[in-house]
Design a protein around this motif. Structure first.
Motif, mmCIF file in Angstrom:
data_model
loop_
_atom_site.group_PDB
_atom_site.id
_atom_site.type_symbol
_atom_site.label_atom_id
_atom_site.label_comp_id
_atom_site.label_asym_id
_atom_site.label_seq_id
_atom_site.Cartn_x
_atom_site.Cartn_y
_atom_site.Cartn_z
ATOM 1 N N SER A 25 0.823 -1.365 -0.145
ATOM 2 C CA SER A 25 0.376 0.149 -0.084
ATOM 3 C C SER A 25 0.850 0.811 0.437
ATOM 4 C CB SER A 25 -0.843 0.020 1.017
ATOM 5 O OG SER A 25 -2.002 -1.326 1.143
ATOM 6 N N VAL A 26 -0.038 1.889 -0.502
ATOM 7 C CA VAL A 26 1.144 3.678 -0.318
ATOM 8 C C VAL A 26 0.283 4.584 -1.182
ATOM 9 C CG1 VAL A 26 1.927 3.840 -3.103
ATOM 10 C CG2 VAL A 26 3.111 4.928 -1.544
ATOM 11 N N SER A 27 0.301 5.690 0.082
ATOM 12 C CA SER A 27 -0.350 7.154 -0.173
ATOM 13 C C SER A 27 0.133 8.249 -0.229
ATOM 14 C CB SER A 27 -1.239 7.568 1.509
ATOM 15 O OG SER A 27 -1.920 6.402 1.919
ATOM 16 N N ILE A 34 -2.128 2.850 -4.126
ATOM 17 C CA ILE A 34 -2.561 1.479 -3.819
ATOM 18 C C ILE A 34 -2.771 1.341 -2.645
ATOM 19 C CG2 ILE A 34 -0.307 -0.451 -4.181
ATOM 20 C CD1 ILE A 34 -0.691 0.490 -6.541
ATOM 21 N N ASN A 35 -3.318 0.153 -2.656
ATOM 22 C CA ASN A 35 -4.090 -0.457 -1.473
ATOM 23 C C ASN A 35 -4.151 -1.847 -1.606
ATOM 24 O OD1 ASN A 35 -5.683 -0.851 0.772
ATOM 25 N ND2 ASN A 35 -7.778 -0.445 -0.915
ATOM 26 N N ASN A 36 -3.802 -2.676 -0.406
ATOM 27 C CA ASN A 36 -3.247 -4.188 -0.042
ATOM 28 C C ASN A 36 -2.572 -4.665 -1.534
ATOM 29 O OD1 ASN A 36 -2.990 -5.957 1.253
ATOM 30 N ND2 ASN A 36 -5.286 -6.711 1.828
ATOM 31 N N LEU A 37 -2.202 -4.343 -2.994
ATOM 32 C CA LEU A 37 -1.540 -4.731 -3.564
ATOM 33 C C LEU A 37 -1.458 -6.208 -3.830
ATOM 34 C CD1 LEU A 37 -1.823 -4.969 -6.451
ATOM 35 C CD2 LEU A 37 -0.111 -3.531 -6.963
ATOM 36 N N SER A 38 -1.695 -7.662 -4.357
ATOM 37 C CA SER A 38 -0.738 -7.924 -4.354
ATOM 38 C C SER A 38 -0.583 -9.091 -5.707
ATOM 39 C CB SER A 38 -1.218 -9.295 -3.480
ATOM 40 O OG SER A 38 -1.330 -9.141 -2.214
ATOM 41 N N PHE A 39 0.108 -9.376 -6.960
ATOM 42 C CA PHE A 39 0.906 -10.000 -7.886
ATOM 43 C C PHE A 39 2.053 -10.446 -8.182
ATOM 44 C CE2 PHE A 39 3.082 -8.202 -11.306
ATOM 45 C CZ PHE A 39 2.454 -8.608 -12.378
ATOM 46 N N SER A 40 1.997 -11.581 -8.784
ATOM 47 C CA SER A 40 3.387 -12.304 -8.834
ATOM 48 C C SER A 40 3.226 -13.059 -10.460
ATOM 49 C CB SER A 40 3.218 -13.686 -8.235
ATOM 50 O OG SER A 40 2.345 -14.595 -8.357
ATOM 51 N N ILE A 41 4.556 -13.047 -10.401
ATOM 52 C CA ILE A 41 4.532 -13.201 -12.647
ATOM 53 C C ILE A 41 5.576 -14.487 -12.223
ATOM 54 C CG2 ILE A 41 6.464 -11.639 -12.680
ATOM 55 C CD1 ILE A 41 5.084 -11.206 -15.511
ATOM 56 N N LYS A 67 11.464 3.965 -7.763
ATOM 57 C CA LYS A 67 10.589 4.697 -7.793
ATOM 58 C C LYS A 67 10.185 5.937 -6.322
ATOM 59 C CE LYS A 67 9.598 9.073 -10.515
ATOM 60 N NZ LYS A 67 9.172 8.333 -12.266
ATOM 61 N N THR A 68 8.696 4.619 -6.455
ATOM 62 C CA THR A 68 8.137 4.919 -5.257
ATOM 63 C C THR A 68 8.402 3.865 -3.912
ATOM 64 O OG1 THR A 68 6.715 6.170 -6.836
ATOM 65 C CG2 THR A 68 6.013 5.232 -4.226
ATOM 66 N N ARG A 69 8.930 4.492 -3.073
ATOM 67 C CA ARG A 69 9.284 3.524 -1.469
ATOM 68 C C ARG A 69 7.299 3.340 -0.987
ATOM 69 N NH1 ARG A 69 13.373 0.861 -1.889
ATOM 70 N NH2 ARG A 69 14.705 2.050 -2.836
ATOM 71 N N PRO A 70 6.839 2.225 -0.737
ATOM 72 C CA PRO A 70 5.501 1.775 -0.278
ATOM 73 C C PRO A 70 5.952 2.057 1.075
ATOM 74 C CG PRO A 70 5.976 -0.668 -0.950
ATOM 75 C CD PRO A 70 7.300 1.705 -0.926
ATOM 76 N N ASP A 71 4.094 2.153 1.499
ATOM 77 C CA ASP A 71 3.700 2.512 3.297
ATOM 78 C C ASP A 71 4.032 0.799 3.852
ATOM 79 O OD1 ASP A 71 3.066 4.957 2.516
ATOM 80 O OD2 ASP A 71 1.400 4.823 2.567
ATOM 81 N N GLU A 72 3.478 0.075 3.031
ATOM 82 C CA GLU A 72 3.481 -1.305 3.979
ATOM 83 C C GLU A 72 3.931 -2.516 2.791
ATOM 84 O OE1 GLU A 72 0.256 -1.711 5.953
ATOM 85 O OE2 GLU A 72 -1.344 -1.102 4.771
ATOM 86 N N GLY A 73 4.181 -3.343 2.983
ATOM 87 C CA GLY A 73 4.150 -4.739 1.997
ATOM 88 C C GLY A 73 5.364 -4.991 1.883
ATOM 89 N N ARG A 74 5.372 -5.996 1.105
ATOM 90 C CA ARG A 74 7.136 -6.829 0.822
ATOM 91 C C ARG A 74 6.887 -6.757 -1.198
ATOM 92 N NH1 ARG A 74 7.524 -11.991 2.968
ATOM 93 N NH2 ARG A 74 5.512 -12.651 1.507
#
Length: 260
Positions: A25-27, A34-41, A67-74
């Motif tokens: 997530s990032v505000s 970005i809100n609790n985004l999960s994605f894999s490839i 370029k952007t650092r999220p507030d939380e997540g991996r």
């Protein structure tokens, strides 16, 4: 952690995954881009990412490339499960993440050959660059790259003389020259003729045979030609995933993305 989450976190479960974004997530000024985004490839996979303006597509790529650092997540990368969030943009690029922006950026006063030559993945120290002389292997690699992107007949031509589509192909070739494991491509079909779009599709599909390719695109006909899994973003989250036919039949996608 539940059993499913624990299994997903094991090396065996993610051995075929190249990139895994989890709970990100990032505000910006109170707006959650970005809100609790999960994605894999996977390691050799082609994926299209679609969604309306403001869905978080560009911010997603900004996070993956540092370029952007999220507030939380991996954001986990590669077989060694390295955190990309601990790396700067340059280190992430060196690790194998390449990004192509919508507007092509090539050295217009240089030939197609020289653009590709300068992009080759070689030693980049000040000393090595100063005394660099292309080898026969380097020249052969450039010719091969030019053939892959359909510019082998344009090698001596100045890049500034190319059409918009050809410049896009050249930039893709320059990224491929760096041997990325993941290629992020932003709206490659924009401004192209139908014939150029078709050739661009071929380039991306071929590239995805040996690396992961993520294409952000608004042109649904172009996405259809890619014949790949589609991820639909909305308000910074994944709304739906599957084939283009599958996601466009999703009631939420119809309501939010198609506007009916």
């Amino acid at each position: 952690m539940n059993a499913a989450a624990a299994a997903a976190a094991t090396p065996a479960a993610r051995k075929d995954r190249l990139l895994e974004v989890s709970g990100v997530s990032v505000s910006f000024d109170g707006f959650k881009a970005i809100n609790n985004l999960s994605f894999s490839i996977g390691k050799a996979e082609l994926r299209a990412v679609i969604g309306p303006n403001g869905a978080g597509k560009t911010t997603f790529m900004d996070i993956v490339t540092g370029k952007t650092r999220p507030d939380e997540g991996r954001v986990i990368w590669g077989d060694r499960s390295i955190s990309l969030l601990r790396m700067n943009e340059a280190k992430i690029a060196q690790a194998g993440v390449g990004r192509k922006f919508q507007r092509p950026t090539v050295f217009e006063d240089q030939s197609v050959f020289d653009n590709l030559l300068m992009a080759l993945r070689n030693a980049r120290s000040a000393w090595s660059v100063l005394f660099y002389r292309p080898t026969d292997e380097d020249r052969a690699r450039v010719v091969t790259l030019a053939e892959e992107i359909g510019l082998d007949s344009q090698l001596a031509r100045k890049s500034g003389e190319l059409s918009h589509g050809q410049k896009q192909w050249l930039e893709i070739g320059m990224l491929l020259a760096q041997e990325p494991q993941l290629l992020l491509v932003d709206e490659p079909a924009a401004g192209m003729t139908p014939a150029e779009r078709e050739h661009t599709t071929d380039i991306l599909k071929e590239a995805a045979k040996t690396r992961a390719v993520v294409v952000v695109e608004h042109d649904m006909e172009f996405v259809r030609r890619l014949e790949c899994k589609v991820t639909v973003l909305h308000e910074g989250s994944v709304l739906a995933e599957g084939s283009l036919d599958h996601v466009t039949k999703n009631e939420q996608v119809i309501e939010v993305y198609l506007g009916r």
